[in-house]
Design an enzyme around this catalytic site. Structure first.
Site, PDB file in Angstrom:
ATOM      1  N   TYR A  22       0.821  -1.216   0.000  1.00  0.00           N
ATOM      2  CA  TYR A  22       0.000   0.000   0.000  1.00  0.00           C
ATOM      3  C   TYR A  22       0.856   1.267   0.000  1.00  0.00           C
ATOM      4  O   TYR A  22       0.877   2.020  -0.992  1.00  0.00           O
ATOM      5  CB  TYR A  22      -0.926  -0.056   1.219  1.00  0.00           C
ATOM      6  CG  TYR A  22      -1.780   1.161   1.472  1.00  0.00           C
ATOM      7  CD1 TYR A  22      -2.327   1.915   0.426  1.00  0.00           C
ATOM      8  CD2 TYR A  22      -2.076   1.540   2.779  1.00  0.00           C
ATOM      9  CE1 TYR A  22      -3.124   3.009   0.682  1.00  0.00           C
ATOM     10  CE2 TYR A  22      -2.887   2.631   3.043  1.00  0.00           C
ATOM     11  CZ  TYR A  22      -3.401   3.367   1.997  1.00  0.00           C
ATOM     12  OH  TYR A  22      -4.197   4.450   2.264  1.00  0.00           O
TER      13      TYR A  22
ATOM     14  N   SER B  38       4.320 -11.404  -0.762  1.00  0.00           N
ATOM     15  CA  SER B  38       3.602 -12.165   0.272  1.00  0.00           C
ATOM     16  C   SER B  38       2.378 -11.408   0.755  1.00  0.00           C
ATOM     17  O   SER B  38       1.351 -12.015   1.092  1.00  0.00           O
ATOM     18  CB  SER B  38       4.528 -12.464   1.448  1.00  0.00           C
ATOM     19  OG  SER B  38       5.031 -11.269   2.020  1.00  0.00           O
TER      20      SER B  38
ATOM     21  N   ILE C  15      13.710  -9.111   1.511  1.00  0.00           N
ATOM     22  CA  ILE C  15      14.698  -8.085   1.831  1.00  0.00           C
ATOM     23  C   ILE C  15      16.056  -8.698   2.153  1.00  0.00           C
ATOM     24  O   ILE C  15      17.085  -8.056   1.984  1.00  0.00           O
ATOM     25  CB  ILE C  15      14.230  -7.168   2.986  1.00  0.00           C
ATOM     26  CG1 ILE C  15      13.786  -7.976   4.202  1.00  0.00           C
ATOM     27  CG2 ILE C  15      13.160  -6.235   2.532  1.00  0.00           C
ATOM     28  CD1 ILE C  15      13.479  -7.100   5.398  1.00  0.00           C
TER      29      ILE C  15
ATOM     30  N   SER D 227       3.130  -6.897   9.310  1.00  0.00           N
ATOM     31  CA  SER D 227       2.543  -5.732   9.981  1.00  0.00           C
ATOM     32  C   SER D 227       1.197  -5.971  10.649  1.00  0.00           C
ATOM     33  O   SER D 227       0.508  -5.008  10.992  1.00  0.00           O
ATOM     34  CB  SER D 227       2.397  -4.587   8.972  1.00  0.00           C
ATOM     35  OG  SER D 227       1.542  -4.960   7.905  1.00  0.00           O
TER      36      SER D 227
ATOM     37  N   TYR E 176       4.751  -6.539  17.029  1.00  0.00           N
ATOM     38  CA  TYR E 176       4.945  -5.704  15.840  1.00  0.00           C
ATOM     39  C   TYR E 176       5.625  -4.385  16.218  1.00  0.00           C
ATOM     40  O   TYR E 176       6.651  -4.006  15.646  1.00  0.00           O
ATOM     41  CB  TYR E 176       3.601  -5.440  15.163  1.00  0.00           C
ATOM     42  CG  TYR E 176       3.650  -4.351  14.126  1.00  0.00           C
ATOM     43  CD1 TYR E 176       4.431  -4.489  12.981  1.00  0.00           C
ATOM     44  CD2 TYR E 176       2.928  -3.168  14.294  1.00  0.00           C
ATOM     45  CE1 TYR E 176       4.490  -3.480  12.016  1.00  0.00           C
ATOM     46  CE2 TYR E 176       2.975  -2.154  13.342  1.00  0.00           C
ATOM     47  CZ  TYR E 176       3.760  -2.321  12.214  1.00  0.00           C
ATOM     48  OH  TYR E 176       3.816  -1.314  11.277  1.00  0.00           O
TER      49      TYR E 176
ATOM     50  N   LYS F  97       9.561  -2.997  15.279  1.00  0.00           N
ATOM     51  CA  LYS F  97       9.813  -1.712  14.610  1.00  0.00           C
ATOM     52  C   LYS F  97      10.706  -0.821  15.463  1.00  0.00           C
ATOM     53  O   LYS F  97      11.590  -0.119  14.941  1.00  0.00           O
ATOM     54  CB  LYS F  97       8.485  -1.019  14.306  1.00  0.00           C
ATOM     55  CG  LYS F  97       7.707  -1.637  13.155  1.00  0.00           C
ATOM     56  CD  LYS F  97       8.337  -1.316  11.811  1.00  0.00           C
ATOM     57  CE  LYS F  97       7.440  -1.685  10.660  1.00  0.00           C
ATOM     58  NZ  LYS F  97       7.934  -1.227   9.355  1.00  0.00           N
TER      59      LYS F  97
ATOM     60  N   TYR G 285     -15.811  -1.236  18.687  1.00  0.00           N
ATOM     61  CA  TYR G 285     -15.297  -1.854  19.911  1.00  0.00           C
ATOM     62  C   TYR G 285     -15.227  -0.826  21.037  1.00  0.00           C
ATOM     63  O   TYR G 285     -14.221  -0.164  21.243  1.00  0.00           O
ATOM     64  CB  TYR G 285     -13.925  -2.472  19.653  1.00  0.00           C
ATOM     65  CG  TYR G 285     -13.992  -3.633  18.688  1.00  0.00           C
ATOM     66  CD1 TYR G 285     -14.470  -4.880  19.104  1.00  0.00           C
ATOM     67  CD2 TYR G 285     -13.609  -3.476  17.358  1.00  0.00           C
ATOM     68  CE1 TYR G 285     -14.550  -5.944  18.230  1.00  0.00           C
ATOM     69  CE2 TYR G 285     -13.684  -4.538  16.470  1.00  0.00           C
ATOM     70  CZ  TYR G 285     -14.159  -5.762  16.908  1.00  0.00           C
ATOM     71  OH  TYR G 285     -14.246  -6.812  16.034  1.00  0.00           O
TER      72      TYR G 285
ATOM     73  N   ARG H 243     -11.688  -3.559  23.145  1.00  0.00           N
ATOM     74  CA  ARG H 243     -10.569  -4.465  22.919  1.00  0.00           C
ATOM     75  C   ARG H 243      -9.457  -4.112  23.898  1.00  0.00           C
ATOM     76  O   ARG H 243      -9.180  -2.930  24.137  1.00  0.00           O
ATOM     77  CB  ARG H 243     -10.049  -4.346  21.490  1.00  0.00           C
ATOM     78  CG  ARG H 243     -10.989  -4.868  20.435  1.00  0.00           C
ATOM     79  CD  ARG H 243     -10.389  -4.778  19.051  1.00  0.00           C
ATOM     80  NE  ARG H 243     -10.103  -3.393  18.665  1.00  0.00           N
ATOM     81  CZ  ARG H 243      -9.869  -3.009  17.411  1.00  0.00           C
ATOM     82  NH1 ARG H 243      -9.861  -3.891  16.444  1.00  0.00           N
ATOM     83  NH2 ARG H 243      -9.631  -1.735  17.134  1.00  0.00           N
TER      84      ARG H 243
END
Length: 320
Positions: free
Chosen positions: A12, A35, A53, A74, A138, A142, A203, A276
């Site tokens: 994206y 992927s 990569i 991600s 995640y 990062k 939520y 959540r």
């Protein structure tokens, strides 16, 4: 004219940035293993290399002026249940990329980081000086790459900028969101508008916000892309600059749903569910550093405009 490698350029954000680079007259090579990206997302005019990569060393040579690094796993939820994948892809993969850059003499890097590095905010808007305490794997990976980049800049003179995104939305012509599975709010609301899901789940409606739903900072993907080109110009040898990217104001879940109703002219079935775990009430960026250091100011901050661009892309690619 410069030559850049864009890892994850079939995804994206990577595809939109690659398109902006080409429009600015640069040469672009996209490295993506497809992927999660899509071959049709690679802009015409870019050279495409299918690969991971970890294979960047086969692509990079002294003719490249820099790298824009988007390739990563991600999905927040997946990162919690399959952390090994995230440490392998995001951290080990980035280490291989940076090592390949050093070997090839490529000394400029713009890294796609995330607001997930901050975790639960202690204050909003969130500045880059805020405590970093990721609440999921995640975000942790990062943040680890950010630390890796800082070390590389200090030890080996890398010129680097990390851009920490908040909620990216919208589309840029033929380039937009194609996530599978989809986890972002605006495309999920579109699915409800198109009858592809029975309702959109909200939520929690009892947060300390004006309408009780969570508030998030949405930034148009084209504004985001422009920041990356400015970051290339701002990167200085031996320095690692970290900038938040956001509009500096937020929209609630209910405001997003109402915007989709206005733009599409369709009813959106809504079902309120429980909160959540780990969802902060408000996540809004301070982008003052990006304004000062990059000369960047978002120009597409109107929510209906962001939603409208995304809706046009959705209809053109898989809508009704």
């Amino acid at each position: 004219m410069s030559k850049y490698l864009v890892t994850g350029g079939a995804g994206y954000v990577g595809s939109v940035v690659a398109a902006h680079l080409l429009e600015a007259g640069h040469q672009v090579t996209v490295l993506d293993d497809l992927s999660t990206g899509f071959r049709e997302g690679v802009p015409a005019g870019a050279e495409f290399v299918e690969g991971r990569i970890q294979e960047a060393g086969k692509v990079l040579d002294g003719s490249f002026d820099g790298v824009l690094h988007f390739a990563a796993s991600s999905q927040v939820g997946e990162s919690v249940v399959d952390p090994e994948k995230y440490w392998r892809n995001n951290v080990a993969g980035s280490l291989e990329l940076i090592s390949a850059m050093r070997a090839a003499g490529v000394r400029k890097l713009v890294f796609s980081s995330t607001a997930a590095t901050y975790g639960e905010p202690e204050a909003v808007p969130i500045a880059e000086t805020a405590r970093t305490a990721p609440t999921n794997t995640y975000g942790a990976t990062k943040l680890a790459v950010d630390h890796l980049i800082t070390s590389e800049a200090v030890a080996h003179g890398l010129a680097a900028v990390s851009l920490r995104y908040f909620n990216v939305a919208g589309a840029y012509g033929a380039y937009g969101e194609r996530h599978d599975p989809e986890s972002h709010l605006i495309p999920l609301v579109f699915q409800a508008a198109l009858g592809k899901r029975p309702h959109i789940a909200v939520y929690g409606d009892d947060y300390p916000t004006p309408d009780g739903t969570c508030i998030r900072d949405y930034i148009h993907v084209a504004d985001l892309a422009e920041a990356h080109l400015l970051a290339l110009d701002a990167a200085k040898p031996g320095e690692h600059l970290i900038c938040n990217l956001g509009n500096g104001s937020g929209f609630s879940v209910r405001e997003v749903i109402e915007s989709v109703k206005r733009v599409t002219g369709r009813e959106i079935p809504v079902q309120v569910a429980g909160r959540r775990a780990g969802d902060p009430a408000v996540l809004v960026a301070s982008a003052a550093r990006a304004h000062e250091a990059l000369g960047w100011t978002p120009s597409r901050a109107n929510l209906d405009d962001i939603v409208s661009d995304a809706w046009k892309f959705t209809l053109a690619n898989n809508g009704q």
